[in-house]
Design an enzyme around this catalytic site. Structure first.
Site, mmCIF file in Angstrom:
data_model
loop_
_atom_site.group_PDB
_atom_site.id
_atom_site.type_symbol
_atom_site.label_atom_id
_atom_site.label_comp_id
_atom_site.label_asym_id
_atom_site.label_seq_id
_atom_site.Cartn_x
_atom_site.Cartn_y
_atom_site.Cartn_z
ATOM 1 N N ASP A 39 2.546 -4.580 -1.602
ATOM 2 C CA ASP A 39 2.277 -3.222 -2.085
ATOM 3 C C ASP A 39 3.167 -2.778 -3.240
ATOM 4 O OD1 ASP A 39 1.240 -0.754 -2.308
ATOM 5 O OD2 ASP A 39 2.107 0.084 -0.485
ATOM 6 N N GLU A 52 6.144 4.675 -7.400
ATOM 7 C CA GLU A 52 6.339 4.893 -5.963
ATOM 8 C C GLU A 52 7.524 4.090 -5.421
ATOM 9 O OE1 GLU A 52 2.944 3.835 -3.552
ATOM 10 O OE2 GLU A 52 4.061 4.045 -1.686
ATOM 11 N N GLU A 103 -5.533 1.652 5.977
ATOM 12 C CA GLU A 103 -4.655 2.776 6.316
ATOM 13 C C GLU A 103 -5.422 3.955 6.912
ATOM 14 O OE1 GLU A 103 -2.358 3.467 2.683
ATOM 15 O OE2 GLU A 103 -0.881 2.001 3.354
#
Ligand code: GCW
Length: 684
Positions: free
Chosen positions: A342, A370, A269
């Site tokens: 993820d 998240e 990322e």
């Protein structure tokens, strides 16, 4: 008199049997304070043993306790043995921190009314992993990446001069569940953390945490030699670069002699890494490992990598890491997220586990929610983590579970570890949602003993956090059903990553970003079309199945043997496909979304049934959160079903609740989720 009135005011709720004081949740599961001052014998005074004695004086109500330090080569250093002799409880351990853990253990047994477990037959409790770590994704400006419980606990601007009380409270809570290390800063790391100024601050925290058996670790930016050291490169093959790291590491250890080591997110990322210089993950990790080795420090090198040109993001970590098996130093551990994409509500396990017999591996779980409703939804994650730990990789025949692969039972590792991305912040109740504390607790308990059941962990937590009244078992029921409910109303049957990309909170299966990375867009993952839905990862598709060992590869590859909970992860399935229940895929999908909503409503009822057994403050907050959760569950169900219906062209079965929204306006919703606000702000 004033005090008296205040106390009366605090008694917000009176149950038939007891007065329940209002609580803000700040005491977590450590609420016992009625010690009866029985005899406590400690071998000596020391910061750690003073803490143990203090805890017993504060809360212990049983027989006299004797703590005994005793070297025992057969025992792990942090392990402890418990027994009862002549009316005394004896805790023995080779280390002071082992005695502290034993202390917390008997207090836990007291709070859960399980003291009868201490008998004349000695029982040894030993940790499953050497390093049991929280990872904070905390930035130096005190924002927290994916944090939903306020700001970062670390008051960098005030440190090192001003020291918050919360540092010790944090350490105490961690020690009470066996967590023995903390990575203070975000894996998207600022090089600044390694500056002399910040290291002085880190030292203060390390000094506070030390008596609790907690060591400090740091996330490092691979380009620090450039950003901080002024070098022109961060190439791991460059002597100056390696020298810079060695000197930096030595500087850290001069301040913090028990410093734990580095956590690294590299070439992921947009973060810098060895590949920027044509070097490998092994080259990068080993350079850092060599600097840390003389001090017994470790490098946790993350395997979270994916690139826009890959045909299937889920395959990337395996492809990038397996070729380097055996090339990493012994003090390098590859830190692997439980799932290959993820932290989704449900994923199969990452096939990298067990695929590197000569390399140490550890699991990274995400405690912060998240992808599971932030601090608004209750989702007790122990069942999800157990699902991963108990998954059999078959890397060395049957019973090569991830738990056994990572604890060193399947392949030897010189150090074993487990990490959880923290859900802690400055909120009074630490985690935003009062019930989210259970996830911090569960992570610690599983890190200490990965064989504990989710039921046992939930029971322990409820007893300590709310009490032992049998009615409170309804809370266990709620907790234990909660993660599956989230899966059902967000992404059942193996669907994944269909979140709206602004924040990963609400549904966005329709969202596309013209010209953007395909693997950041939900249709990449669900692939709905007029025929069916799901990502074909079979041998005829992306072939991700082949990264699994047999019999899993064949099982996953075959539509008929693939577990239905992972069906759309591995297969593109026709809408009319008959599921095991006899229903079509479309009907089954509708039913799962509906079940999720019904569960959220049931949680509201279960919680209401507890009103007389829970203090008013925590009762109200959870009640409000459950309203949001149910609202969101309906939102998810309506959005996903109405959108997928545009492909399936099938009716929603009659036994499924009708949508109350229309698709168009749902698709137009633009929402932003403030970092410090728990409720999503909907901007229309
Ligand atoms: O889950 C994703 C998050 C990023 C995070 C990244 C990672 C810290 O959306 O916020 O960055 O994973 O794990 O590195």
């Amino acid at each position: 008199m004033k005090k008296h009135i205040a106390w009366l005011l605090a008694c917000l709720l009176v149950s038939p049997f007891q007065i329940i004081l209002a609580e803000d949740g700040s005491r977590l599961w450590l609420r016992q304070d009625n010690g009866t001052q029985t005899e406590i014998v400690v071998p000596k005074t020391s910061p750690t043993l003073n803490l143990a004695a203090g805890e017993l004086r504060r809360a212990w109500q049983g027989n006299p306790v004797t703590l005994v330090l005793k070297a025992d080569k057969r025992m792990k250093k942090e392990a402890f043995t418990l027994r009862q002799t002549d009316g005394k409880v004896i805790i023995t351990s080779p280390s002071e921190v082992g005695l502290l853990y034993g202390t917390y253990h008997i207090l836990r047994l007291q709070a859960t009314r399980s003291l009868s477990e201490i008998t004349e037959v000695p029982v040894t409790c030993s940790p499953s992993y050497d390093l049991r770590l929280l990872n904070h994704w905390d930035n130096l400006d005190r924002s927290v990446e994916r944090g939903y419980a306020g700001k970062s606990l670390w008051e960098w601007d005030e440190l090192p001069l001003h020291v918050s009380d919360r540092y010790a409270e944090y350490a105490r809570a961690n020690a009470s569940i066996g967590i023995n290390g903390t990575v203070l800063n975000n894996v998207n790391a600022s090089a600044q953390i390694l500056s002399p100024e910040y290291l002085e601050k880190v030292k203060v925290l390390a000094d506070i945490f030390r008596p609790y058996g907690i060591r400090v670790f740091l996330s490092v930016n691979f380009a620090s030699p450039m950003q901080l050291g002024g070098l022109s490169t961060a190439d791991p093959a460059d002597k100056q670069v390696a020298g810079w790291w060695k000197r930096k590491v030595n500087e850290i250890y001069r301040l913090i002699p028990d410093f734990g080591g580095f956590l690294v997110k590299a070439n992921s990322e947009g973060q810098p890494g060895p590949q920027d210089y044509g070097r490998t993950h092994a080259d990068g990790a080993n350079m850092l490992a060599d600097a840390l080795k003389p001090h017994k420090g470790v490098v946790m090198w993350r395997s979270f990598v994916y690139s826009p040109d890959s045909d299937d993001r889920a395959k990337q970590a395996y492809k990038e890491f397996v070729p380097f098996d055996g090339q990493f130093r012994s003090n390098v551990i590859i830190q692997i997220k439980n799932g290959p994409v993820d932290f989704q509500p449900r994923e199969p396990f990452t096939p990298l586990f067990g695929a590197m017999p000569h390399t140490a591996q550890m699991v990274e779980f995400q405690i912060t929610q998240e992808y599971l409703g932030f601090a608004n939804h209750v989702a007790f994650l122990s069942p999800m983590w157990k699902e991963c730990l108990e998954s059999d990789t078959y890397c060395r025949g049957a019973n090569s579970t991830i738990a056994r692969v990572t604890d060193g039972s399947v392949y030897p590792q010189s150090v074993t570890a487990i990490a959880g991305v923290s859900n802690i912040g400055t909120d009074a109740n630490w985690c935003g949602h009062p019930l989210a504390q259970a996830n911090w607790y569960a992570f610690g308990r599983l890190a200490w003993n990965h064989e504990l059941s989710s039921e046992a962990i939930a029971r322990e937590w409820v007893c300590q956090t709310y009490g032992t009244d049998p009615h409170l078992q309804a809370l266990d029921t709620l907790l234990l059903a909660s993660r599956e409910a989230v899966v059902d109303y967000m992404m059942p049957l193996g669907l994944h990553h269909i979140f709206s990309f602004s924040g990963h909170y609400g549904p966005g299966p329709w969202q596309t970003m013209p010209g953007g990375r395909p693997d950041w867009q939900p249709p990449y993952y669900h692939r709905a079309d007029s025929i069916g839905i799901g990502f074909d990862r079979t041998t005829a598709g992306s072939d991700a199945v082949s990264q699994y060992n047999e019999p899993l590869a064949s099982q996953y590859n075959d539509l008929r043997t693939c577990p239905e909970s992972l069906l759309l992860w591995f297969h593109h399935v026709p809408w009319t496909y008959r599921m095991k229940s006899g229903r079509t895929l479309w009907d089954e999908l509708c039913l799962h979304y509906d079940t999720g909503v019904k569960q959220a409503r049931r949680f509201q009822t279960l919680w209401d049934s507890l009103q007389s057994y829970v203090d008013a403050e925590r009762y109200e907050l959870v009640k409000q959160k459950l309203i949001i959760q149910t609202r969101d569950a309906v939102w998810w169900k309506d959005a996903c079903l109405l959108y997928f219906q545009t492909f399936s062209r099938q009716r929603i079965p009659l036994d499924v609740e009708r949508p109350i929204h229309e698709l168009e306006p749902l698709m137009q919703l633009r929402f932003r989720i403030g970092n410090h606000e728990n409720a999503p702000l909907i901007l229309n």
